[in-house]
Enzyme design. Structure first.
Site, PDB file in Angstrom:
ATOM      1  N   THR A   1     -21.772  12.804   9.410  1.00  0.00           N
ATOM      2  CA  THR A   1     -22.755  11.722   9.595  1.00  0.00           C
ATOM      3  C   THR A   1     -24.189  12.234   9.493  1.00  0.00           C
ATOM      4  O   THR A   1     -25.130  11.444   9.539  1.00  0.00           O
ATOM      5  CB  THR A   1     -22.573  11.049  10.969  1.00  0.00           C
ATOM      6  OG1 THR A   1     -22.749  12.025  12.002  1.00  0.00           O
ATOM      7  CG2 THR A   1     -21.178  10.429  11.087  1.00  0.00           C
ATOM      8  N   ALA A   2     -24.372  13.543   9.383  1.00  0.00           N
ATOM      9  CA  ALA A   2     -25.676  14.200   9.172  1.00  0.00           C
ATOM     10  C   ALA A   2     -26.593  14.149  10.392  1.00  0.00           C
ATOM     11  O   ALA A   2     -27.747  14.554  10.304  1.00  0.00           O
ATOM     12  CB  ALA A   2     -26.402  13.623   7.955  1.00  0.00           C
TER      13      ALA A   2
ATOM     14  N   LYS B   1     -26.704  24.618  19.718  1.00  0.00           N
ATOM     15  CA  LYS B   1     -26.642  23.211  20.133  1.00  0.00           C
ATOM     16  C   LYS B   1     -25.670  23.042  21.293  1.00  0.00           C
ATOM     17  O   LYS B   1     -24.680  23.763  21.410  1.00  0.00           O
ATOM     18  CB  LYS B   1     -26.229  22.313  18.966  1.00  0.00           C
ATOM     19  CG  LYS B   1     -24.825  22.527  18.433  1.00  0.00           C
ATOM     20  CD  LYS B   1     -24.566  21.684  17.205  1.00  0.00           C
ATOM     21  CE  LYS B   1     -23.180  21.972  16.635  1.00  0.00           C
ATOM     22  NZ  LYS B   1     -22.938  21.321  15.357  1.00  0.00           N
TER      23      LYS B   1
ATOM     24  N   GLN C   1       0.794  -1.235   0.000  1.00  0.00           N
ATOM     25  CA  GLN C   1       0.000   0.000   0.000  1.00  0.00           C
ATOM     26  C   GLN C   1       0.828   1.288   0.000  1.00  0.00           C
ATOM     27  O   GLN C   1       0.293   2.374   0.229  1.00  0.00           O
ATOM     28  CB  GLN C   1      -0.995   0.021   1.172  1.00  0.00           C
ATOM     29  CG  GLN C   1      -2.038  -1.090   1.107  1.00  0.00           C
ATOM     30  CD  GLN C   1      -2.816  -1.085  -0.210  1.00  0.00           C
ATOM     31  OE1 GLN C   1      -3.460  -0.108  -0.545  1.00  0.00           O
ATOM     32  NE2 GLN C   1      -2.734  -2.186  -0.961  1.00  0.00           N
ATOM     33  N   GLU C   2       2.150   1.157  -0.246  1.00  0.00           N
ATOM     34  CA  GLU C   2       2.930   2.375  -0.481  1.00  0.00           C
ATOM     35  C   GLU C   2       2.454   3.042  -1.767  1.00  0.00           C
ATOM     36  O   GLU C   2       2.119   2.365  -2.743  1.00  0.00           O
ATOM     37  CB  GLU C   2       4.418   2.043  -0.620  1.00  0.00           C
ATOM     38  CG  GLU C   2       5.105   1.703   0.678  1.00  0.00           C
ATOM     39  CD  GLU C   2       6.601   1.455   0.478  1.00  0.00           C
ATOM     40  OE1 GLU C   2       7.105   1.734  -0.632  1.00  0.00           O
ATOM     41  OE2 GLU C   2       7.246   0.982   1.422  1.00  0.00           O
TER      42      GLU C   2
ATOM     43  N   ASP D   1     -23.877  25.328   6.082  1.00  0.00           N
ATOM     44  CA  ASP D   1     -22.722  24.866   6.858  1.00  0.00           C
ATOM     45  C   ASP D   1     -21.632  24.426   5.900  1.00  0.00           C
ATOM     46  O   ASP D   1     -21.855  24.318   4.684  1.00  0.00           O
ATOM     47  CB  ASP D   1     -23.138  23.711   7.783  1.00  0.00           C
ATOM     48  CG  ASP D   1     -22.269  23.635   9.044  1.00  0.00           C
ATOM     49  OD1 ASP D   1     -21.285  24.395   9.136  1.00  0.00           O
ATOM     50  OD2 ASP D   1     -22.562  22.799   9.915  1.00  0.00           O
TER      51      ASP D   1
ATOM     52  N   ARG E   1     -10.747  20.128  10.844  1.00  0.00           N
ATOM     53  CA  ARG E   1     -11.508  20.226  12.098  1.00  0.00           C
ATOM     54  C   ARG E   1     -10.609  20.100  13.324  1.00  0.00           C
ATOM     55  O   ARG E   1     -11.035  20.390  14.438  1.00  0.00           O
ATOM     56  CB  ARG E   1     -12.613  19.162  12.129  1.00  0.00           C
ATOM     57  CG  ARG E   1     -13.783  19.509  11.211  1.00  0.00           C
ATOM     58  CD  ARG E   1     -14.822  18.418  11.162  1.00  0.00           C
ATOM     59  NE  ARG E   1     -14.441  17.331  10.281  1.00  0.00           N
ATOM     60  CZ  ARG E   1     -15.213  16.285  10.003  1.00  0.00           C
ATOM     61  NH1 ARG E   1     -16.415  16.195  10.551  1.00  0.00           N
ATOM     62  NH2 ARG E   1     -14.800  15.340   9.183  1.00  0.00           N
TER      63      ARG E   1
END
Length: 337
Positions: A235-236, A204, A47-48, A230, A105
């Site tokens: 994940t909504a 919230k 997976q390199e 937004d 984030r």
């Protein structure tokens, strides 16, 4: 001073359809064919990441189109290794076009003994030989300051404003823009100003990451067509809950405009079953088949804006001109006429 070379595009595997769309739009603007540089970006058995470029790029102005979306680490390594390949092949300048900047984030320490991963990724990008970054709707504007190289941050709100004015042209006076949290008020206000609509906030309170304990609507949404704005839909869960709270407070209907449709886990199912009439996302992240087939999810293209931004960077002209509605509208001519 404008470059004497042609702008050349190369793409990793994160979002090749967007890269191809950008190349097509640039061909239309320039009146000559602009294609993706012929290259292979593959994995070895362990997976390199391996990159090989089949064209001469010596002295060329190169643009790598690669969002660092899921799988974030793989796509980030592709970006860094493509950059290293170009620098070792004597490209004159390398610009990273990152429609979605992963790790954004993690832009501050929220508690003790945690990383600021966005700064680490910014360092990696600069050290790989990339000289400029072009991105869209960074999660936090101050991330631009994490880079020691120029960063152009485009905004989706002008595109969203065009879309709202087209789809709500008969009822714009009933539209209200909603920020899903206090931190997103500036983003929501920007869209509200563009479409001349009032603003409300859903406040919230989280018990822990990913779970919302309580929501309160600040403002009167009764009888309004609410548009939640937004930058990221993951994940909504928060989005769907906000839509429910708005409907409980008397909203006529709820729509959402989200720049980056991460759409992980149960997101598509949640959106499909929610009270939201529509979710509009951009193609900054390559949409999966479930996202494309969802009846109430619509995708707006970013290729016209990115193509023009690349041409402006290459030609040494203003990128901030694309923040203006009058500049952007001709790029989307025919779509919203």
């Amino acid at each position: 001073m404008p470059s004497t070379t042609e702008p050349k595009l190369i793409s990793g595997n994160a979002n090749r359809p967007l890269a191809q769309a950008v190349a097509k739009r640039m061909s239309m603007h320039r009146g000559s064919s602009v294609g993706l540089v012929d290259a292979r970006v593959e994995r070895f058995n362990d997976q390199e990441v391996f990159v090989e470029i089949y064209e001469n790029v010596r002295g060329e102005d190169m643009f790598i189109i690669q969002p660092t979306s899921n799988p974030a680490n793989d796509n980030l390594m592709e970006l860094l290794i493509i950059s290293d390949t170009l620098r070792r092949s004597s490209a004159s300048r390398v610009t990273a076009v990152i429609p979605y900047f992963g790790y954004a984030r993690q832009d501050r320490r929220t508690k003790a003994r945690t990383p600021i991963s966005a700064k680490l990724v910014a360092n990696l990008i600069a050290q790989s030989g990339i000289e400029r970054v072009l991105t869209m709707d960074l999660h936090a504007a101050q991330i631009q300051g994490f880079f020691d190289i120029p960063v152009d941050n485009l905004y989706a709100s002008p595109i969203f404003a065009l879309d709202v004015k087209h789809h709500f042209k008969d009822c714009l006076d009933e539209v209200m823009v909603i920020s899903p949290d206090v931190g997103g008020v500036a983003r929501a206000r920007e869209l509200a100003k563009r479409i001349n609509a009032p603003l409300a906030i859903v406040d919230k309170r989280r018990e822990k990451a990913g779970e919302v304990a309580e929501m309160t609507v600040i403002g009167n949404v009764e009888g309004k067509r609410c548009i939640i704005i937004d930058d990221i839909c993951d994940t909504a869960g928060t989005l769907c809950k906000a839509a429910e709270v708005l409907m409980e407070n008397g909203a006529q209907e709820v729509h959402s405009y989200i720049t980056h449709g991460v759409m992980s886990g149960p997101a598509v199912e949640r959106v499909s079953k929610s009270v939201m009439k529509s979710l509009v996302i951009t193609d900054s992240i390559q949409p999966t088949d479930p996202v494309k087939n969802a009846p109430n999810i619509r995708i707006v293209p970013t290729a016209p804006m990115f193509a023009q931004a690349i041409l402006n960077i290459w030609g040494g002209t203003s990128v901030s001109s694309l923040f203006d509605h009058d500049t952007l509208e001709p790029l989307y001519e025919g779509m919203y006429s």
